[in-house]
Design a protein around this motif. Structure first.
Motif, PDB file in Angstrom:
ATOM      1  N   ARG A   1      -6.784  -5.373   8.861  1.00  0.00           N
ATOM      2  CA  ARG A   1      -5.837  -4.263   8.745  1.00  0.00           C
ATOM      3  C   ARG A   1      -5.822  -3.494  10.052  1.00  0.00           C
ATOM      4  O   ARG A   1      -6.840  -3.326  10.699  1.00  0.00           O
ATOM      5  CB  ARG A   1      -6.254  -3.342   7.598  1.00  0.00           C
TER       6      ARG A   1
ATOM      7  N   GLY B   1      -0.454 -10.304  11.039  1.00  0.00           N
ATOM      8  CA  GLY B   1       0.552 -10.226  12.094  1.00  0.00           C
ATOM      9  C   GLY B   1       0.049 -10.905  13.343  1.00  0.00           C
ATOM     10  O   GLY B   1      -1.135 -11.192  13.488  1.00  0.00           O
TER      11      GLY B   1
ATOM     12  N   ARG C   1      -1.136   1.530  12.896  1.00  0.00           N
ATOM     13  CA  ARG C   1      -0.200   1.595  14.016  1.00  0.00           C
ATOM     14  C   ARG C   1       0.317   3.027  14.139  1.00  0.00           C
ATOM     15  O   ARG C   1       0.746   3.620  13.163  1.00  0.00           O
ATOM     16  CB  ARG C   1       0.953   0.618  13.771  1.00  0.00           C
TER      17      ARG C   1
ATOM     18  N   LYS D   1       1.798   3.624  10.353  1.00  0.00           N
ATOM     19  CA  LYS D   1       1.901   2.489   9.440  1.00  0.00           C
ATOM     20  C   LYS D   1       0.578   1.752   9.414  1.00  0.00           C
ATOM     21  O   LYS D   1      -0.100   1.649  10.433  1.00  0.00           O
ATOM     22  CB  LYS D   1       2.984   1.511   9.906  1.00  0.00           C
TER      23      LYS D   1
ATOM     24  N   LYS E   1      -0.857  -1.997   8.581  1.00  0.00           N
ATOM     25  CA  LYS E   1      -0.350  -3.356   8.483  1.00  0.00           C
ATOM     26  C   LYS E   1      -1.527  -4.323   8.385  1.00  0.00           C
ATOM     27  O   LYS E   1      -2.539  -4.152   9.068  1.00  0.00           O
ATOM     28  CB  LYS E   1       0.485  -3.667   9.738  1.00  0.00           C
TER      29      LYS E   1
END
Length: 86
Positions: A32, A12, A35, A7, A9
């Motif tokens: 960015r 966060g 993961r 992923k 992401k």
């Protein structure tokens, strides 16, 4: 994440992760991150050893294939096309 799931992401929290905390301090919170899933050991008391341990020998071929695929598709990540990269 499930083993070998990928992923991308943006942003966060750092969840106490010192490396992410350092990146947040230098780049801001909206960087960015890619993961890579490793699964879960089944009980929270075993998470630290599991996360910091090595892959099982039976997983090495699948790991090599995933890393090769990520390298082959990295141009999409560099161009900002996260969906195509994944």
């Amino acid at each position: 994440l499930a083993p070998f799931k990928v992923k991308v992401k943006t942003g966060g929290g750092t969840a106490g992760h010192n490396g992410l905390r350092s990146m947040d301090a230098h780049l801001g919170p909206d960087f960015r991150r890619v993961r890579l899933g490793i699964g879960h050991p089944g009980h929270k008391d075993r998470v630290t050893k599991y996360v910091l341990g090595n892959y099982a020998k039976t997983e090495l071929d699948e790991l090599a294939a995933m890393l090769g695929a990520l390298g082959a598709e990295a141009k999409w990540l560099a161009e900002g096309d996260d969906a195509r990269f994944m």
